[in-house]
Write an enzyme that holds these catalytic residues in place. Structure first.
Site: not given
Ligand code: PLP
Length: 397
Positions: A88, A167, A215, A335
């Protein structure tokens, strides 16, 4: 590691009554990675910003080593790796950097199936008058509509945001082709590789993307650590950050992320093959046990550990409550403020409501065994079939 060790995850998985199959949400930390993190916290605790003494110097060299390891996994220069608190923050930095280096408003093209971390950052920038969003449509497999991408680009775009893999439904995107098309139109590309990293080949040098993000907690590393990899990024050009102080690096998290990346480089390919095989078995078993089960996403190009299904007539929150404490899976959609909203990804794919209301995301992982898959198939099928029979006649499906 003996079976009583606190950081033996096989033992931990056995101690737990619930089977964890939600590896897209997060992964357990690999004990080998945890060991690196703990050693850094306890032994190499120096301040990597203060290299005036040997402790600081050692911490700084651990950060440099981690930068090498992340770079190595992605075919990127170590100097292009910037550590963040996760995907993020990496997304926010990349978009703010793009805003800081273009004339306002930034024209930003975003696929409708991006993670909320991208969508919400761009919407916020748009509300501030710093960005103008152009939406890229997807088809019923969540694949990008090339005509939609091309028509956005034809109108002039500064930054294209696409994920390497989705995701929720696991669809893998032709990012090489997307970067090429975007570059022909003079647009930079931000690739959200959070779910894809280590699970499919990604070479930044070959890709030529301006920004790639990842991440730690999706690749068996700790939460609260991630990275932005970018040959164009500079803190001094980030909108709103000019002259900001560089915080003390999270050395244990950074070292752990570096090691998690190294493990992915060494083991990711074999692991993906193993998980694809198990996922296919699970899919086959579920299709045989649940009448009318639907597999979502693109079966031809999908993350190896992803299985996203719909069982019309079995509301997913009821199924999940039946599975609670037995099998941990999820609906997969982000969510917001504690309230589960229908998935924006499935909406963008224009799936019918009964498919959206009954969707379930299953994510296999490093500790998943064939016996786990069999147990999951039986339990999930039983929960769906039970919910269907208790609600039959109540719901019109
Ligand atoms: N982008 C994708 C595709 C994700 O699956 C996620 C987390 O679920 C994020 C961004 C955000 O990641 P983080 O939890 O490291 O901020």
């Amino acid at each position: 590691m003996n079976e009583h060790s606190l950081i033996d995850w096989q033992a931990a998985a056995l101690r737990s009554t619930a089977l964890y199959l939600d590896h897209h949400a997060t992964t357990p930390v690999d004990p080998r990675v945890a060991e690196v993190a703990i050693r850094m916290m306890v032994e190499e605790f120096g301040n990597a910003n203060g290299v005036e003494n040997i402790h600081g110097e050692r911490a700084a060299s651990a950060v440099a080593q981690a930068r090498d390891r992340v770079g190595q996994l992605l075919g990127a220069e170590p100097g292009d790796v910037y550590f963040t608190s996760g995907s993020t923050e990496a997304i926010q930095l990349a978009i703010s950097h793009s805003i800081g280096t273009h004339r306002a408003p930034l024209r930003i093209a975003i696929s409708r199936v991006e993670h909320k971390a991208v969508i919400d950052t761009a919407l916020h920038a748009q509300r501030l008058g710093m960005a103008e969003i152009l939406w890229i449509d997807v088809d019923d497999k969540a694949q990008i509509e090339q005509s939609s991408l091309r028509s956005a680009l034809a109108g002039g775009v500064d930054l294209v945001c696409v994920m390497a893999a989705n995701n929720e439904v696991g669809t893998i995107y032709p990012i090489g082709e997307i970067v090429r098309t975007a570059s022909e139109h003079g647009a930079d590309v931000l690739i959200d590789a959070t779910q894809a990293i280590g699970r499919m080949p990604l070479n930044l040098e070959e890709l030529g993307a301006a920004y790639v993000i990842l991440s730690g907690h999706k690749i068996y590393g700790p939460k609260g650590i991630g990275a932005l990899i970018s040959p164009v990024f500079e803190y001094s050009s980030v909108f709103g950050l000019q002259g900001a102080h560089h915080p003390t690096p999270n050395v244990s998290g950074i070292a752990a992320l570096g090691f998690a990346c190294e493990l992915m480089e060494l083991e990711g390919e074999a692991e993906s093959r193993r998980l694809k095989h198990l996922r296919d078995q699970l899919q086959e078993r579920l299709l045989s046990l649940v009448p009318g089960l639907i597999v979502n996403g693109d079966e031809n190009t999908r993350l190896p550990h992803n299985l996203h299904i719909s069982a019309p007539g079995a509301l997913n929150d009821v199924v999940l409550s039946r599975l609670r404490g037995k099998i941990s899976i999820s609906t997969g959609s982000a969510c917001n403020t504690g309230a589960q909203e229908p998935s924006h990804v499935l909406r963008a794919m224009r799936l019918p409501d009964p498919h959206i209301d009954s969707c379930l995301r299953i994510g296999l992982g490093r500790t998943t065994t064939a016996a786990d898959v069999e147990r999951a198939a039986v339990e999930i099928a039983e929960a769906i079939n039970d919910v269907r029979s208790s609600f039959s006649g109540v719901l019109d499906v």
